[in-house]
Enzyme design. Structure first.
Site, PDB file in Angstrom:
ATOM      1  N   ILE A   1     -17.281  -9.187 -53.791  1.00 32.66           N
ATOM      2  CA  ILE A   1     -16.959  -9.350 -51.624  1.00 32.66           C
ATOM      3  C   ILE A   1     -18.674 -10.081 -50.855  1.00 32.66           C
ATOM      4  O   ILE A   1     -18.167 -10.178 -50.128  1.00 32.66           O
ATOM      5  CB  ILE A   1     -16.447  -8.687 -51.511  1.00 32.66           C
ATOM      6  CG1 ILE A   1     -17.645  -7.254 -51.323  1.00 32.66           C
ATOM      7  CG2 ILE A   1     -15.195  -8.471 -51.661  1.00 32.66           C
ATOM      8  CD1 ILE A   1     -16.819  -6.178 -50.674  1.00 32.66           C
TER       9      ILE A   1
ATOM     10  N   GLY B   1     -26.775  -9.423 -52.197  1.00 29.41           N
ATOM     11  CA  GLY B   1     -28.491  -9.804 -51.719  1.00 29.41           C
ATOM     12  C   GLY B   1     -29.128  -9.894 -52.296  1.00 29.41           C
ATOM     13  O   GLY B   1     -28.654 -10.163 -53.488  1.00 29.41           O
ATOM     14  N   GLY B   2     -30.522  -9.482 -51.791  1.00 28.68           N
ATOM     15  CA  GLY B   2     -32.118  -9.503 -53.018  1.00 28.68           C
ATOM     16  C   GLY B   2     -31.730  -8.712 -53.743  1.00 28.68           C
ATOM     17  O   GLY B   2     -32.309  -8.620 -54.720  1.00 28.68           O
TER      18      GLY B   2
ATOM     19  N   VAL C   1     -21.888  -6.513 -54.085  1.00 33.08           N
ATOM     20  CA  VAL C   1     -20.903  -6.373 -53.438  1.00 33.08           C
ATOM     21  C   VAL C   1     -19.619  -5.903 -53.978  1.00 33.08           C
ATOM     22  O   VAL C   1     -19.337  -7.257 -53.812  1.00 33.08           O
ATOM     23  CB  VAL C   1     -20.750  -5.821 -51.930  1.00 33.08           C
ATOM     24  CG1 VAL C   1     -20.118  -4.710 -51.412  1.00 33.08           C
ATOM     25  CG2 VAL C   1     -22.635  -5.258 -51.205  1.00 33.08           C
TER      26      VAL C   1
ATOM     27  N   LYS D   1     -22.164  -1.143 -54.034  1.00 31.30           N
ATOM     28  CA  LYS D   1     -23.167  -2.331 -54.425  1.00 31.30           C
ATOM     29  C   LYS D   1     -24.101  -1.886 -56.095  1.00 31.30           C
ATOM     30  O   LYS D   1     -23.658  -0.554 -55.895  1.00 31.30           O
ATOM     31  CB  LYS D   1     -23.971  -2.210 -52.828  1.00 31.30           C
ATOM     32  CG  LYS D   1     -25.157  -2.804 -53.319  1.00 31.30           C
ATOM     33  CD  LYS D   1     -26.391  -2.838 -51.954  1.00 31.30           C
ATOM     34  CE  LYS D   1     -27.496  -3.449 -51.314  1.00 31.30           C
ATOM     35  NZ  LYS D   1     -27.927  -3.627 -50.477  1.00 31.30           N
TER      36      LYS D   1
ATOM     37  N   ASP E   1     -34.402  -5.463 -41.117  1.00 24.86           N
ATOM     38  CA  ASP E   1     -33.175  -6.907 -41.702  1.00 24.86           C
ATOM     39  C   ASP E   1     -31.463  -6.935 -41.329  1.00 24.86           C
ATOM     40  O   ASP E   1     -30.627  -6.784 -41.791  1.00 24.86           O
ATOM     41  CB  ASP E   1     -33.147  -6.604 -43.369  1.00 24.86           C
ATOM     42  CG  ASP E   1     -32.408  -7.601 -43.600  1.00 24.86           C
ATOM     43  OD1 ASP E   1     -33.115  -8.781 -43.109  1.00 24.86           O
ATOM     44  OD2 ASP E   1     -31.874  -7.967 -44.929  1.00 24.86           O
TER      45      ASP E   1
END
Length: 919
Positions: free
Chosen positions: A46, A49-50, A54, A69, A168
């Site tokens: 879903i 990211g870096g 996830v 994650k 972030d």
């Protein structure tokens, strides 16, 4: 141009990639759909990211949907991402907030053949869409943007208070759900450290030349490679908020280097270009978030949240309009000079329009009233009567300091942050009572161990300000603290930094005033309110006084403390919370009092301490029933041996030497004052002994059991009375004084009454046959209380604070030339065994202690031994109250034991309480 060339060189090196969040290219992860890691079965991917991907998953143990994650081992290799992944787990685990995604679990799944090892975080699965997805459809309505922005700011504030900077913040890391905004992805979060520690940590976890963050939401200090702190998140928040309102990024450009140059040196376009009908103050809030210099920004996310809450409370149609020309455009490269002019104009205009809106809008239009129920922390409870909770709201209404009743322990100060899920204890505040806040909300004053103390709200070492043996409230004004140091007497003032206190009020003897207490300051920090208590209830009233003048002004509010907030005085009348408009310049009440709409519990009419606290927009109160205790016999190991009579609201207990009769101080449910009752030890039948108008307290049996000595407030001050348990039941005055008196012991051997002076906190003795002037029993510069003569009359046990805490001592009597400290780590309530060879006392955590005594040929005391932990109502050692009684042979103890409510009544916290005032 040098900046442009520097940024362009970074761009050519391929460092800046908007996705993933970490601005480097990372290897792709394998498809993990269908794999089970630990108890979690992965289903659909879903997000990414870096530092991982996830997945939606099912927890096979609890049968619930979660989000996981994952970081695959070969992906982590090379970029130290494993350490960053662990850092994210630590960061999220430290946070608990309704607008931060909850971390459930963290784990490692070992490699299986060709399947790589996986580290994973298990989080709550959120139904909704990301803010980025929502913004793809255009800007948010202003009201929705304000609501979500406030929630994000509160989440950031919670992280910052836990020592974590997100670094972030962007629309992709905010999820919009039915419960509101949720802050996600702390993969780049860092903890507060010294500059050297932060630099070392980031060197360890960052590749050379790496810039952390996402392009359009970077900050000038991140671009320049400077140290980041909470103000970094505030700048990124401003970028996100701008985009929420306009649908456009705050900083845009044709290339990455142009965007970075804009972030570093240029102001965003004026809001009025996109939203001409928003208040000027909104421009001010947003642009201060986006100040290039961190020193020019809001200094905390809580400040931002508070400003946004105020804006959210106003209707847009009533706050004025703004044209593009009202906000001058900033020239490229300029920083502070242009900002100062239009920020000042925005503040003035915003305040004016806000005042107009508040005057013209009805309360229901201004704000929505919301309520929060706060339950007691673990191992504590909320009960009524003498042990009812003390609490105080911070000036901004965002923090509640309170003292709940411990379950078998010592009282402790707790703080509930309004944006936190649970309260936190403040170490070093053992024995705390009557908390109050400094005007800036950074420090809390409280009373413990016979001292007035202060402590930073975030914790630290308490500072002793001055003595306060038996305090009845305090308030912090302009560099000065006004407080009631004792049960009776006037108020005193002392510098907040410490010093010699001096009286700031004087008792009006013509009105039979015996006590000034429960002060609270007016906004100027010089004038204050207090409750003047009188032996004639009709003379009790709230009074306005000043630290600069002896003049006072009496108000028509009686029998309750009063607190000023938002143009009102808030007080209690017949257990109802009332608010009445008050002009603090003329010191006049205006109009009629209006019910806020809630009931509030009082600690008794003779105390005037209705259990509420109030701020400009926040109200906290407690409305619980009376405390319930039962008289329970316990053996030496704490085994229950039965009860006496029915449960009731008892405060002190005494038994006859033959154990056939029990005398108790019992709180009357109707009058909320104490009276003396007797209970037959065999039948359990209760009989009321006293019926006076005052508070009767701490009954003590005559050695032959024929009569009872007790204290009473029926003359205004505390005096001593005696009453026979047979005959017409008439009680008679035994001893009165200009000071407050209370009984401690009636010695069969010497025929002496040991009494306590609760004004000077000294122990005196007086012959029961004559009632002559009391003789001072102990002369010292310290406070003494709770005197008990040994059965042979040769030794006086008592409590004193000479060590800095309350401890039990024994002196030779009547010579007083020898002294022994009995309790090594605090103690109170000494009681002798009938043979004089054992002394009992209560430790600070309510553990009953026993010390062997060798009276001859020379007095000696053994090492105290723990017997069992009692569960009784906490009462200050200065108050003459017997919380337990000892059988003659020391084999059992009658303890006034608290019956903990199955479901304690919570403290209610009301936001925007002025809108609840019933007209």
């Amino acid at each position: 141009m040098e900046v442009e060339r520097m940024l362009a060189s970074h761009e050519q090196a391929g460092i800046f990639l908007e996705q993933p969040a970490l601005l480097i290219d990372t290897p792709s992860t394998p498809d993990l759909e269908g794999r089970q890691i630990g108890p979690y079965l992965l289903s659909a991917r879903i997000g990414a990211g870096g530092m991982g991907e996830v997945y939606k998953a099912r927890d096979t143990r609890l049968d619930r949907t979660v989000a996981i994650k994952v970081l695959v081992s070969h992906v982590a290799h090379g970029w130290r991402l494993h350490e960053r992944f662990e850092a994210e787990a630590r960061a999220v685990a430290a946070l608990s907030h309704p607008h931060i995604c909850t971390l459930y679990d963290v784990g490692h799944d070992a490699s299986r053949g060709s399947e790589p090892a996986i580290d994973y975080l298990v989080m709550e699965y959120l139904e909704g869409e990301t803010l980025a997805g929502r913004l793809a459809n255009g800007p948010l309505p202003v009201a929705a943007a304000l609501r979500y922005a406030t929630q994000i700011a509160l989440a950031l504030d919670r992280a910052h208070r836990a020592g974590i900077v997100h670094r972030d913040l962007k629309p992709g890391n905010v999820m919009l759900t039915k419960a509101g905004a949720k802050l996600l992805d702390f993969g780049l979060a860092k903890s507060y450290m010294t500059a050297d520690e932060a630099a070392a940590r980031d060197r360890d976890l960052t590749a050379p030349g790496m810039i952390l963050g996402t392009l359009h939401y970077l900050t000038p200090e991140q671009i320049d490679g400077r140290e980041t702190d909470p103000r970094t998140d505030i700048f990124a928040f401003g970028s996100v908020f701008f985009e929420m309102l306009t649908g456009h990024k705050a900083f845009e450009g044709s290339s990455q280097s142009v965007v970075l140059a804009a972030i570093r040196d240029r102001a965003p376009e004026a809001l009025s270009k996109f939203l001409p009908h928003v208040p000027l103050v909104l421009h001010h809030v947003l642009q201060r978030c986006l100040a290039k210099d961190p020193e020019d920004r809001w200094q905390s996310a809580r400040d931002v949240a508070f400003e946004l809450e105020l804006l959210g409370d106003m209707t847009t149609s009533r706050t004025g309009e703004l044209s593009p020309g009202d906000v001058p455009a900033a020239a490229p490269g300029t920083r502070r000079p242009v900002w100062l002019g239009w920020i000042a104009a925005a503040v003035v205009a915003g305040l004016a329009t806000t005042l107009l809106a508040l005057r013209s809008a009805a309360p229901a239009e201004i704000a929505h009233v919301s309520r929060l129920s706060m339950t007691p922390p673990p191992q504590t409870t909320f009960i009524g009567g003498y042990a009812a909770p003390h609490f105080a709201l911070s000036p901004d209404g965002q923090h509640l300091a309170f003292v709940p009743t411990p379950i078998g322990g010592r009282t402790l100060l707790w703080i509930r942050d309004m944006d936190a899920a649970a309260a936190r204890a403040v170490p070093g505040t053992d024995g705390a009572t009557y908390p109050f806040w400094s005007p800036d909300g950074r420090t809390i004053g409280f009373f413990a161990d016979g001292k007035l103390k202060t402590i930073a709200s975030g914790g630290g070492v308490p500072q002793v300000v001055t003595d306060a043996p038996d305090a009845r409230g305090g308030a912090w004004g302009d560099g000065v603290i006004v407080f009631a140091p004792q049960l009776d007497g006037p108020l005193y003032r002392v510098p907040a930094s410490g010093g010699q206190p001096s009286a700031v009020t004087s008792l009006d003897t013509s009105r039979q005033e015996g006590s000034h207490r429960l002060p609270s300051f007016l906004p100027d920090g010089r004038r204050f309110l207090f409750l003047a208590m009188s032996g004639a209830p009709e003379n009790s009233a709230v009074v306005v006084a000043s630290i600069d003048s002896p003049e006072t002004h009496r108000l028509s509010i009686r029998g309750s403390k009063a607190i000023y907030a938002g143009g009102f005085l808030v007080f209690s009348r017949d257990d109802s919370l009332m608010a009445q408009r008050f002009d603090d310049r003329s010191m006049k009440l205006l109009g009629e009092p209006a019910a806020i709409g809630d009931q509030v519990t009082s600690r008794g009419s003779v105390y005037g301490d209705a259990l509420f606290s109030v701020g400009q927009r926040t109200l906290a109160y407690w409305n619980g029933g009376p405390s319930v205790t039962k008289l329970t016999w316990f053996g030496r190991q704490g085994e229950s041996l039965g009860t006496v009579g029915k449960p009731g609201d008892y405060l002190s207990v005494s038994v006859t030497p033959d154990l056939k009769k029990v005398a108790v101080e019992r709180l009357d449910d109707t009058s909320q004052v104490g009276h003396i009752w007797t209970i037959d030890g065999e039948t359990g039948i209760s009989t009321r002994l006293t019926v006076g108008a005052g508070w009767d307290f701490n009954p003590i049996w005559a050695p032959d059991g024929s009569e009872i000595l007790f204290g009473s407030t029926r003359r205004g001050l505390h005096s001593l009375y005696r009453a026979r348990i047979t005959g017409d039941g008439t009680d008679r005055l035994f001893l009165a004084s200009a000071d407050a008196l209370g009984p401690s012991d009636w010695s069969a051997k010497t025929g002496l009454l040991v009494m306590q002076n609760m004004t000077k906190y000294k122990i005196g003795v007086v012959p029961m046959t004559t009632g002559a002037t009391p003789t001072l029993a102990v002369a010292s510069p310290f406070a003494e209380a709770d005197g008990r003569l040994s059965p042979d009359g040769r030794w006086l046990a008592y409590t004193s604070n000479e060590s800095g805490t309350w401890d039990v001592y024994v002196r030779s009597f009547p010579g007083l030339d020898q002294k022994w400290r009995i309790s090594p780590e605090g103690g109170s309530r000494p009681m002798w065994r009938q043979n004089g060879k054992e002394l009992f006392f209560m430790a600070p955590d309510q553990t009953l202690m026993a010390t062997s005594i060798t009276p001859d040929p020379q007095f000696a005391a053994g090492v105290p031994r723990s017997m069992f932990q009692m569960r009784t109502i906490p009462v200050p050692p200065t108050q003459p109250r017997r919380q337990y009684a000892v059988a003659p042979n020391g084999d059992r103890f009658l303890v006034n034991t608290v019956v903990e409510p199955a479901v304690p009544a919570p403290v209610t916290i009301v936001s925007n309480w002025p809108s609840a005032v019933k007209k």
